[in-house]
Design a protein around this motif. Sequence first.
Motif, PDB file in Angstrom:
ATOM      1  N   PHE A   1       0.876  -1.305   0.013  1.00  0.00           N
ATOM      2  CA  PHE A   1       0.046  -0.008   0.229  1.00  0.00           C
ATOM      3  C   PHE A   1       0.906   1.375   0.097  1.00  0.00           C
ATOM      4  N   LYS A   2       1.851   1.341   0.687  1.00  0.00           N
ATOM      5  CA  LYS A   2       2.850   2.396   0.748  1.00  0.00           C
ATOM      6  C   LYS A   2       3.403   2.687  -0.522  1.00  0.00           C
ATOM      7  N   ASN A   3       3.894   1.738  -1.117  1.00  0.00           N
ATOM      8  CA  ASN A   3       4.484   1.775  -2.591  1.00  0.00           C
ATOM      9  C   ASN A   3       3.630   2.211  -3.544  1.00  0.00           C
ATOM     10  N   MET A   4       2.406   1.741  -3.508  1.00  0.00           N
ATOM     11  CA  MET A   4       1.402   2.305  -4.584  1.00  0.00           C
ATOM     12  C   MET A   4       0.998   3.597  -4.459  1.00  0.00           C
ATOM     13  N   ILE A   5       1.090   4.050  -3.276  1.00  0.00           N
ATOM     14  CA  ILE A   5       0.596   5.605  -3.118  1.00  0.00           C
ATOM     15  C   ILE A   5       1.693   6.503  -3.107  1.00  0.00           C
ATOM     16  N   GLY A   6       2.954   6.145  -3.461  1.00  0.00           N
ATOM     17  CA  GLY A   6       4.113   6.908  -3.614  1.00  0.00           C
ATOM     18  C   GLY A   6       4.756   7.020  -2.260  1.00  0.00           C
ATOM     19  N   GLY A   7       4.825   6.200  -1.512  1.00  0.00           N
ATOM     20  CA  GLY A   7       5.571   5.936  -0.306  1.00  0.00           C
ATOM     21  C   GLY A   7       6.486   4.979  -0.738  1.00  0.00           C
ATOM     22  N   ASP A   8       7.471   4.624   0.736  1.00  0.00           N
ATOM     23  CA  ASP A   8       8.048   3.309   0.569  1.00  0.00           C
ATOM     24  C   ASP A   8       7.947   2.742   2.048  1.00  0.00           C
ATOM     25  N   ASN A   9       8.854   1.766   2.487  1.00  0.00           N
ATOM     26  CA  ASN A   9       8.769   1.091   3.683  1.00  0.00           C
ATOM     27  C   ASN A   9       8.798   1.937   4.836  1.00  0.00           C
ATOM     28  N   SER A  10       9.904   2.623   4.634  1.00  0.00           N
ATOM     29  CA  SER A  10      10.019   3.659   5.776  1.00  0.00           C
ATOM     30  C   SER A  10       9.104   4.775   6.159  1.00  0.00           C
ATOM     31  N   THR A  11       8.218   4.996   5.236  1.00  0.00           N
ATOM     32  CA  THR A  11       7.186   6.135   5.365  1.00  0.00           C
ATOM     33  C   THR A  11       6.011   5.773   6.349  1.00  0.00           C
ATOM     34  N   ASN A  12       5.792   6.756   7.254  1.00  0.00           N
ATOM     35  CA  ASN A  12       4.911   6.350   8.411  1.00  0.00           C
ATOM     36  C   ASN A  12       3.693   6.863   8.307  1.00  0.00           C
ATOM     37  N   PHE A  13       2.695   5.944   7.651  1.00  0.00           N
ATOM     38  CA  PHE A  13       1.427   6.173   7.358  1.00  0.00           C
ATOM     39  C   PHE A  13       0.561   6.230   8.536  1.00  0.00           C
ATOM     40  N   VAL A  14       0.783   5.502   9.438  1.00  0.00           N
ATOM     41  CA  VAL A  14       0.090   5.214  10.444  1.00  0.00           C
ATOM     42  C   VAL A  14       0.028   6.426  11.497  1.00  0.00           C
ATOM     43  N   GLY A  15      -1.323   6.902  11.604  1.00  0.00           N
ATOM     44  CA  GLY A  15      -1.593   8.080  12.624  1.00  0.00           C
ATOM     45  C   GLY A  15      -1.161   9.494  11.860  1.00  0.00           C
ATOM     46  N   ASN A  16      -0.916   9.495  10.389  1.00  0.00           N
ATOM     47  CA  ASN A  16      -0.369  10.542   9.721  1.00  0.00           C
ATOM     48  C   ASN A  16      -1.133  10.748   8.367  1.00  0.00           C
ATOM     49  N   TYR A  17      -1.662   9.502   7.807  1.00  0.00           N
ATOM     50  CA  TYR A  17      -2.186   9.709   6.414  1.00  0.00           C
ATOM     51  C   TYR A  17      -3.892   9.505   6.773  1.00  0.00           C
ATOM     52  N   ASN A  18      -4.679  10.463   6.193  1.00  0.00           N
ATOM     53  CA  ASN A  18      -6.057  10.549   6.305  1.00  0.00           C
ATOM     54  C   ASN A  18      -6.668  10.242   4.723  1.00  0.00           C
ATOM     55  N   ILE A  19      -7.366   9.452   4.609  1.00  0.00           N
ATOM     56  CA  ILE A  19      -8.057   8.816   3.305  1.00  0.00           C
ATOM     57  C   ILE A  19      -9.063  10.046   2.909  1.00  0.00           C
ATOM     58  N   PHE A  20      -9.642  10.713   4.009  1.00  0.00           N
ATOM     59  CA  PHE A  20     -10.655  11.829   3.357  1.00  0.00           C
ATOM     60  C   PHE A  20     -10.023  12.981   3.153  1.00  0.00           C
ATOM     61  N   LYS A  21      -8.630  13.268   3.336  1.00  0.00           N
ATOM     62  CA  LYS A  21      -7.872  14.524   3.006  1.00  0.00           C
ATOM     63  C   LYS A  21      -6.990  14.265   1.930  1.00  0.00           C
ATOM     64  N   ASP A  22      -7.012  13.141   1.516  1.00  0.00           N
ATOM     65  CA  ASP A  22      -6.183  12.775   0.245  1.00  0.00           C
ATOM     66  C   ASP A  22      -6.570  13.638  -0.914  1.00  0.00           C
ATOM     67  N   ASP A  23      -5.858  14.437  -1.586  1.00  0.00           N
ATOM     68  CA  ASP A  23      -6.167  15.178  -2.446  1.00  0.00           C
ATOM     69  C   ASP A  23      -6.735  14.357  -3.766  1.00  0.00           C
ATOM     70  N   GLU A  24      -6.133  13.232  -4.086  1.00  0.00           N
ATOM     71  CA  GLU A  24      -6.533  12.577  -5.118  1.00  0.00           C
ATOM     72  C   GLU A  24      -7.924  12.013  -4.999  1.00  0.00           C
ATOM     73  N   PHE A  25      -8.303  11.507  -3.885  1.00  0.00           N
ATOM     74  CA  PHE A  25      -9.557  10.848  -3.578  1.00  0.00           C
ATOM     75  C   PHE A  25     -10.633  11.867  -3.410  1.00  0.00           C
ATOM     76  N   VAL A  26     -10.270  13.227  -2.974  1.00  0.00           N
ATOM     77  CA  VAL A  26     -11.023  14.041  -2.928  1.00  0.00           C
ATOM     78  C   VAL A  26     -11.549  14.662  -4.457  1.00  0.00           C
ATOM     79  N   ARG A  27     -10.538  14.879  -5.275  1.00  0.00           N
ATOM     80  CA  ARG A  27     -10.572  15.311  -6.505  1.00  0.00           C
ATOM     81  C   ARG A  27     -11.589  14.457  -7.625  1.00  0.00           C
ATOM     82  N   GLN A  28     -11.357  12.916  -7.258  1.00  0.00           N
ATOM     83  CA  GLN A  28     -12.241  11.974  -8.031  1.00  0.00           C
ATOM     84  C   GLN A  28     -13.596  11.871  -7.340  1.00  0.00           C
ATOM     85  N   GLY A  29     -13.762  12.396  -6.366  1.00  0.00           N
ATOM     86  CA  GLY A  29     -14.889  12.051  -5.541  1.00  0.00           C
ATOM     87  C   GLY A  29     -15.123  10.639  -4.946  1.00  0.00           C
TER      88      GLY A  29
END
Length: 553
Positions: free
Chosen positions: A465-493
């Motif tokens: 998942f981290k690699n598919m949306i532009g991160g890598d294994n060291s990227t800390n998504f937990v507690g930081n990434y919000n799916i409702f605030k993702d620009d691409e998800f918001v732009r495409q509805g």
Amino acid sequence: MTKQAKTFSTTYKFVLLAIFFTALFVCNIWLLHKKTQGMERYDELHHRLSVLTTDIIRLEYVLDISVITKNYEDKRGGAITTDIINIDKSFKDLARADYAQLFTGDNREFIEVRDSMMADWKAIFSELKRLGEVKTDEELMLIHNVVDMNTFILSESANRLAEFVEERKIIVLNHRTNILFLALAVSFLATLVAMFFFYLRMISPFERFFTTLLAFLQGDTRGRMAENFSGDLGSIAQAVNISFEKRRESSLDMSQKLHQLEVEVCAKVGKLNALNSVAMMLASSLSQYEVFMVAVSEVLSAVGADGGMVYLKEGGMLKLKVSKGFSETFFYKGEDVPLSEKYIGGELAKEPVIFKDLNKYPEGNLKQVLLAEGVVSVISTPILNENKVVGFFDVAFSQEELDMGRHLAFLKAISSNMGVAVGYSALFCKEHKTSTSLERVIQQIPFGLAVFSGDGLCEMANSAFKNMIGGDNSTNFVGNYNIFKDDEFVRQGLSTFVKNSYNGRIMNFGAEYKSSYLGVDKVETFKVVSFPIYDAEGNISQVALSFDPAKTP
């Protein structure tokens, strides 16, 4: 003749008093029985309502799963049928006449709510009969919606009835308690009157005798009680003097017995303290060594033993885990013991075995090691887990013990705690291994997987998942990434699809994702599946998203 008449009169009065108290006791017992009779029906009714509520919730849950998976023909179909039968039986039980009799007069609210629930159940039952004829997802969803709404009403009504039954039980119990208290008060007053009569007619003639007896007991009569009383009181005075002489002669012996009793009580207290220490260590540590070490130390102190050792089964051998009270070389000499050295009558004993003479100990290396240590006698207690022998706890004495059997119950209790410690350790290792394996699988699956909380915040994300949306294994998504605030998800509805999963829906949709999470533009096309995650109570607290890098058609 006068003396006989007086004796007869006293006995007669005593018999009358005994009959009076017996009759009073019987009346109170009868009244208590009558006033507590029937209360079990309230508990039985409350239990049936609890079972009904549970069955309704289970029916809702299984039906929800069937709708989510869009498949009624699997094992859940049988589960739904079973739940329907159980609920229908519960409603038939609720219609019993003896339950309705508990709520007569001004308390007919129970009957009204019950009848309303039975009518709702008939409506639900008619809808559930159509499950076997469902052919489309829309029909299944329509039945689900109707049943879900009505079962919610049924659950609320069942809870309301349970509360009403409990309130009614308390009211009836309080009423009956008041009656019982009144009866006890009347009995108490009657007892006071009877005792007052008894005092006036029987006790008063003996006051002088008791006054003399008290003076004698206080030492004011030069060692003997006056015997110048007529009739039975004189005989009693003589008997008191004889008894006092015997007591005086045996006072020294009694003092010795009291000292022995004090020693035994101290020993019992020591054993209770030992059990408490082992239980506290068992509750605070998963370390077998720590639990065993505390157990051995406490036992040696409590029973006065000279040494203790704990062996656990490992394969076909017994491995020494803890020893205390022996020489420094004992741990190495007695480290490994064949199971055959512990066989009694061809099998491992499940009860403690006492070896008063070490020569009767099973032949083998361990026996020779114990003899070299100066051990005279041994108590061998098996350590059981799930009724299986997993080891042994042996207590050694270097001097002859006369009554070793008094320690058996205590040693069985200690070894039982050791068995619990072994079970806890095994269970912890198993659960840890399972959890680690599951986490490893999630991290290594070839498609992206992430879990989000109710506000859209990432709680878990695998490497894909981290690699598919532009991160890598060291990227800390937990507690930081919000799916409702993702620009691409918001732009495409696409956020709307994800939010639908919080309402219990499984959503399939495509997404063209352009990510600059690491400062590098990256465009990927995914097939996305969004699905709810239910907790143990059937509530949706999380949503999971899987990203398949295969292109959408």
